[in-house]
Design an enzyme around this catalytic site. Structure first.
Site, PDB file in Angstrom:
ATOM      1  N   GLY A 181      63.654 -15.898  -0.740  1.00 17.08           N
ATOM      2  CA  GLY A 181      64.345 -16.912   0.052  1.00 17.08           C
ATOM      3  C   GLY A 181      65.268 -17.805  -0.762  1.00 17.08           C
TER       4      GLY A 181
ATOM      5  CD  GLU B 252      61.871 -10.414  -0.919  1.00 12.47           C
ATOM      6  OE1 GLU B 252      62.262  -9.565  -1.763  1.00 12.47           O
ATOM      7  OE2 GLU B 252      62.530 -11.432  -0.648  1.00 12.47           O
TER       8      GLU B 252
END
Ligand code: QUE
Length: 349
Positions: free
Chosen positions: A113, A136
């Site tokens: 993010g 991720e």
């Protein structure tokens, strides 16, 4: 209003400070919403010439999304997860479409993010403290926040390499792939901001001229040494072919890369290769809509995402029990369901 993010205005410069150092400035839903609303206002505010975003606390720019808080809600009620991703992606799109210079100071950890809240802007200043990754796959998620858009546009096959392995890059390498747009010693950043305040910066070129006064040589990029290997291996069309290719290369880089990939969620790896192939030919907004479909699917069942966050961020045993446990058990149909329109509908940008 979230007080984990601070906004100030100084001499026509809008300054955003991510200020949640205890969580390495990880983004919550409230932080994403506050940033999105402030950028919407600043975009049309004649008193704002440009925006700077930075991380407070000295260690991180931003470590990612607050995935721990999302996972603690559980998959039975994924409304909160969907609300987080929708709010974060709208903010990412707001930055992509922002009409003024948007200057991110990536002076520390910049992952997941944190990449989304910087890379879509016009200028990304990296320093000796920058540590970039899209990690991720290690938590059963996908490289989102626009990864479908920016990763396939990195040189050669470096984007798929970074998205599958979560490889960490430092300053020179971030410039090499295009995450960073200039390198600066971190002790110059305060003077750099001061110069942005003092000068008339109505265009990206005006910012470039100021950046040039403070920029340093990042040195050579270590990634370049492996570029031929990366391109050969990560231009394979399936994850199995990537594994096979790595296994026949007699090189430490290949052995280490294969070992890293074997620890990742098998279903994430297969969804990611499909995600990035589709993203290669999609416009930015359509990439965000696709990513929202994928994360809505991932958050709606007892997926590897819940297990990955448990293993890496909650219990920290780093021993996730992936389901299914092997690549061979991940069917084409299991991958494709991640690209379906969610029952609750598409992301509205
Ligand atoms: C993969 C990820 C994330 C991660 C670790 C991974 C991620 C993320 C965080 C994180 C780190 C520190 C925090 C926090 C979150 O770690 O997305 O709240 O304090 O946000 O291996 O994708």
């Amino acid at each position: 209003m979230s007080n984990d993010v601070e906004f100030m205005q100084s001499s026509g410069l809008g300054i955003i400070t991510l200020n949640r150092p205890g969580a390495l400035n990880a983004l919550s839903t409230d932080m994403c919403r506050a940033i999105d609303e402030k950028l919407a206002a600043w975009d049309v505010d004649k008193g704002i010439k440009a925006v700077v975003i930075r991380g407070g606390g000295g260690k991180a720019f931003c470590a990612g999304g607050d995935v721990r808080a999302i996972v603690e809600q559980g998959h039975e009620n994924n409304t909160k997860a969907q609300e987080f991703f929708a709010t974060e992606y709208k903010m990412n799109a707001r930055i992509f479409h922002f009409s003024k210079p948007f200057i991110a100071l990536l002076d520390g950890i910049t992952m997941g993010g944190g990449v989304g809240v910087s890379i879509h802007g016009s200028h990304r200043i990296v320093t000796e403290n920058t540590l970039f990754a899209m990690p991720e796959a290690a938590i059963g998620l996908i490289p989102d926040v626009g990864g479908s858009y920016f990763l396939p546009r990195f040189p050669g096959a470096t984007g798929l390499y970074l998205g599958l392995t979560g490889a960490r890059l430092k300053g020179a390498d971030t410039l090499y792939v295009g995450i960073g747009t200039a390198y600066m010693q971190s002790d110059k950043l305060a003077e750099f901001i001061h110069s942005l305040e003092e000068n008339d910066i109505s265009s990206d070129d005006d910012v470039d001229a100021i950046v040039a006064q403070f920029a340093d040589d990042p040195g050579s990029a270590p990634l370049d040494e492996f570029r031929d290997l990366i391109d050969a291996v990560f231009s394979e069309k399936t994850v199995e072919d990537i594994f096979d290719h790595l296994s026949i290369i007699d090189h430490d880089w290949a052995r280490q890369t294969l070992a890293v990939l074997k620890k990742m969620s098998p279903i994430s790896l297969k969804v990611i290769i499909e995600q990035l192939e589709r993203g290669r030919s999609l416009e930015f907004d359509d990439c965000m809509i696709m990513e929202y479909r994928i994360v809505s699917a991932i958050s709606s069942y007892d997926s590897d995402f819940y297990e990955g966050v448990r293993a890496v961020l909650i219990d920290k045993d780093h021993n996730p029990n992936w389901i299914p446990p092997t690549l061979g058990e991940v069917t084409h149909e299991m991958v494709m369901t991640h690209f379906d329109v969610p029952a609750s509908g598409d992301l509205l940008l």
